[in-house]
Design an enzyme around this catalytic site. Structure first.
Site, PDB file in Angstrom:
ATOM      1  N   ARG A 155     -28.023 -60.063 -45.469  1.00  0.00           N
ATOM      2  CA  ARG A 155     -28.380 -59.442 -44.187  1.00  0.00           C
ATOM      3  C   ARG A 155     -27.496 -60.077 -43.134  1.00  0.00           C
ATOM      4  NH1 ARG A 155     -34.128 -58.139 -41.351  1.00  0.00           N
ATOM      5  NH2 ARG A 155     -33.908 -56.465 -42.892  1.00  0.00           N
ATOM      6  N   HIS A 183     -28.961 -49.644 -43.462  1.00  0.00           N
ATOM      7  CA  HIS A 183     -30.110 -50.350 -44.052  1.00  0.00           C
ATOM      8  C   HIS A 183     -30.564 -49.574 -45.295  1.00  0.00           C
ATOM      9  CE1 HIS A 183     -33.290 -53.071 -44.448  1.00  0.00           C
ATOM     10  NE2 HIS A 183     -34.033 -52.788 -43.401  1.00  0.00           N
ATOM     11  N   CYS A 240     -39.720 -48.426 -40.056  1.00  0.00           N
ATOM     12  CA  CYS A 240     -39.310 -49.513 -40.956  1.00  0.00           C
ATOM     13  C   CYS A 240     -40.001 -50.827 -40.603  1.00  0.00           C
ATOM     14  CB  CYS A 240     -37.798 -49.658 -40.951  1.00  0.00           C
ATOM     15  SG  CYS A 240     -37.075 -50.093 -39.366  1.00  0.00           S
TER      16      CYS A 240
HETATM   17  N1  NVA Z   1     -32.663 -51.335 -36.371  1.00  0.00           N
HETATM   18  C1  NVA Z   1     -33.397 -52.544 -36.608  1.00  0.00           C
HETATM   19  C2  NVA Z   1     -34.012 -52.522 -37.973  1.00  0.00           C
HETATM   20  C3  NVA Z   1     -34.827 -53.748 -38.315  1.00  0.00           C
HETATM   21  C4  NVA Z   1     -35.408 -53.702 -39.702  1.00  0.00           C
HETATM   22  C5  NVA Z   1     -32.463 -53.740 -36.432  1.00  0.00           C
HETATM   23  O1  NVA Z   1     -31.313 -53.651 -36.873  1.00  0.00           O
HETATM   24  O2  NVA Z   1     -32.878 -54.744 -35.852  1.00  0.00           O
HETATM   25  N1   CP Z   2     -37.856 -53.283 -42.177  1.00  0.00           N
HETATM   26  C1   CP Z   2     -37.284 -54.493 -42.358  1.00  0.00           C
HETATM   27  O1   CP Z   2     -36.169 -54.615 -42.853  1.00  0.00           O
HETATM   28  O2   CP Z   2     -38.067 -55.529 -41.984  1.00  0.00           O
HETATM   29  P1   CP Z   2     -37.633 -57.059 -41.872  1.00  0.00           P
HETATM   30  O3   CP Z   2     -36.661 -57.152 -40.707  1.00  0.00           O
HETATM   31  O4   CP Z   2     -38.911 -57.789 -41.611  1.00  0.00           O
HETATM   32  O5   CP Z   2     -36.967 -57.472 -43.141  1.00  0.00           O
END
Ligand code: NVA
Ligand code: CP
Length: 300
Positions: free
Chosen positions: A104, A131, A259
């Protein structure tokens, strides 16, 4: 070297993705029956997190433990990555020690560079651009609750961000229509939209976009890394809150997904997650089962 990676949904074809969803549903049923199934005994997943996470971290870690293996959490704060060790070197070192790596991070090019030097599968656990793991869980949730999503209409409301891009990929690969309702200046990548053709339609009105639709979803207005823009974004996205009243314009069988984490009073109303049409906690749980299907596919 035939190592398969999962950096975006497009790394897999439609048949493979459908097979993964079906397998995720089987693994969920097996888990419910408390069946012990350990296809990844002694196998190890390395997990590099350069951004925060609750669901992604816990689902991958729990999944590996349930499969008889283990997972190692790595953050830049306490690895040499944070002190400038090149990605290419890290990829080659970790490849010799673990069986797969989940990453990530911010820049999508980082996971691509890592994968180019990795001899073990690399999984994108979220970048600024995509994602894909979340989309596996979202698709599993729709299939589980409503059946095949083919020819249905999904609506993305809000920011044309990493999740939105992955919805565009999913629309192509799972053969559904996608309406995207976003304010001026927040549309997803123009090249992606053009490539998707008629399947994806852009709206400025959330009400117009959801008419008769089957899946409604949204996400935070300011993603991780956009914290300084949050104030301006609250103003720009004010007309894009998902509420039970907005859901009333959709198909009566429509479900709501997010999400998570969610911000009540921003992209969703205070009561949206408690509405019977909301499936967000099933969706969150499905991260576990969908990623177990992914790990099984990549590692066995
Ligand atoms: N769009 C959000 C998704 C988090 C799971 C982010 O990138 O922070
Ligand atoms: N939806 C998602 O990816 O959640 P986290 O940021 O908690 O991993």
């Amino acid at each position: 070297m035939n190592t398969r990676h999962f950096l975006t949904l497009t790394d897999f074809n439609s048949a493979e993705l459908r097979q993964l969803i079906a397998r995720a549903l089987e693994l969920k049923a097996m888990h419910r029956r408390r069946e012990v199934y350990e296809p990844l005994k002694n196998r190890v997943l390395g997990m590099i997190f350069e951004k925060s996470s609750t669901r992604t971290r816990v689902s991958f870690e729990a999944g590996m433990i349930q499969f008889g293996g283990g997972a190692i959490f790595l953050s830049p704060r306490d690895t040499q990555l944070g002190r400038g060790e090149p990605i290419e070197d890290t990829a080659r070192v970790l490849s010799g020690m673990v069986d797969a790596v989940m990453i990530r991070t911010f820049d999508h090019a980082m996971v691509e560079r890592f994968a180019a030097y990795s001899s073990v599968p690399v999984i994108n656990g979220l970048t600024d651009d995509y994602h894909p793991c979340q989309l596996l869980a979202d698709m599993q949730t729709y299939f589980e609750l409503r059946g095949d999503i083919k020819d249905k209409v999904a609506v993305w409301i809000g920011d044309g961000n990493n999740m939105c891009n992955s919805y565009i990929n999913a629309a192509n690969l799972f053969d559904f229509k996608l309406h995207i309702a976003c304010p001026q200046g927040y549309a997803p990548d123009a090249a992606m939209l053009e490539k998707a053709g008629d399947r994806v339609k852009l709206f400025t009105s959330a009400e117009e976009a959801v008419k008769g639709a089957h899946l409604i979803t949204t996400d935070v207005w300011a993603s991780m890394g956009q914290e300084e823009e949050a104030k301006q974004r609250k103003l720009d996205f004010a007309a894009y809150q998902v509420t039970p009243a907005l859901m009333d314009i959709a198909d009566p069988d429509a479900i709501f997904l997010h999400c998570l984490p969610a911000h009540r009073g921003e992209e969703i109303s205070e009561d949206m997650l408690d509405d019977p049409r909301s499936a967000v906690f099933t969706q969150a749980e499905n991260r576990l089962h969908a990623q177990k299907a992914l790990l099984e596919f990549l590692l066995t």
